[in-house]
Design an enzyme around this catalytic site. Sequence first.
Site, PDB file in Angstrom:
ATOM      1  CB  THR A 137      -1.050  -0.027   1.130  1.00  0.00           C
ATOM      2  OG1 THR A 137      -2.090   0.876   0.791  1.00  0.00           O
ATOM      3  CG2 THR A 137      -0.470   0.340   2.477  1.00  0.00           C
ATOM      4  CB  CYS A 158      -4.535   5.788   6.001  1.00  0.00           C
ATOM      5  SG  CYS A 158      -5.573   6.888   5.051  1.00  0.00           S
ATOM      6  CG  HIS A 167      -4.849   2.048   2.967  1.00  0.00           C
ATOM      7  ND1 HIS A 167      -3.859   2.389   2.089  1.00  0.00           N
ATOM      8  CD2 HIS A 167      -5.180   3.200   3.588  1.00  0.00           C
ATOM      9  CE1 HIS A 167      -3.604   3.697   2.174  1.00  0.00           C
ATOM     10  NE2 HIS A 167      -4.405   4.203   3.078  1.00  0.00           N
TER      11      HIS A 167
END
Lengths: 161, 206
Positions: free
Chosen positions: A23, A29, A46
Amino acid sequence: MTGEILVRVADLRAGSGDEVLVTVGLGSCVAVLLHDPAVKVGGLAHVLLPSPALSRKDDNPAKFPQTAIPRLLELMAARGASGRRVTARLVGGASMFASLAAPGTIQMGERNVVACRQTLNQHGVALVGEATGGGFGRTVRLRVADGRVEISSVAHGTQIL
Amino acid sequence: MEDVRTLKELQLDALREVANIGAGHAATALSQMTNRTIMIAVPEVNVRPLEEVTDLVGRPDEVVAAVLMHMMGDLTGRTLVMFDERSARALCDILFRRSAGTTGEFGAMEQSGLKEAGNILASAYMNALSDFMGMMLVPSVPSLVVDLSAAVLTTTYLNFGHDRDFVFCVETSFRVEGDTQPLRGHFLLLPDTPSLRAIFDAIRLT
């Protein structure tokens, strides 16, 4: 099967064998990285927000830790992973542009990390590593074959968690 | 004005016009700063579900220098000035009177220069909006990061924005004309959703 599987924002994926889950550009996040070494099954979620209560549209389980983590455990179980063996690592939850934050407020990144820890705890998943906080973004790769987690950032290069 | 997806064509036109005025003044400031001609594109209003926030501007895996500022007063929201990495280096070359292609790392001096440039551009943008709409707009101090575009955009919206479902920006891209090194970037206006009504009222669009 080999190759990198890109996990987008508010998305989650399980992988097995030689797959690598990636990711890119985690800011506030958090990437939840789960791994079962015995069967070489891994998973990456995520997550964006610390609670479904912050959203009117909560149809995507991958947005929130409370829904993403159980969903990811299910996907991994379907590939033979066992909840008792699965370990977790957390990456992300940064506070970028920190000088603009209102004094005394808890940043979204930190709230995300806390919510992830709580949810992992509820599901009895051991948290074995964290690379969270700070003022910079991170890109993370989970090598499913051996559970190696590689974190890279513009500011601090590459580290292994 | 609960939902940015329901904006009418006339309202979108109004936002583009407002952005054009702001970006025009910011471009003038950039032009004076660099002694170059600046071209600005027609502004765009981009609306995306939160999940696609990283595709709002540019490429998610691109390194950018981004200056974020709060906008306070009669309108609330933020402005974001973004340069891709090469452009940020080119801007440092110009600001510090170095020969083209010589800026390497973004050290303390480079970061300070970029932050001040972003501050000047965003303040010019806000001043123009303030004059045009007869409003009081107060900029905050600027904050700079050099990081992946995806991390910048998610943080900008999640940590500082209020809408958790749909995100939107009024974006104007710009580029410096006639140089060997490309220098391009984006001005982003990110009004809070309730401030859209204030913008439409100020320009008497009911």
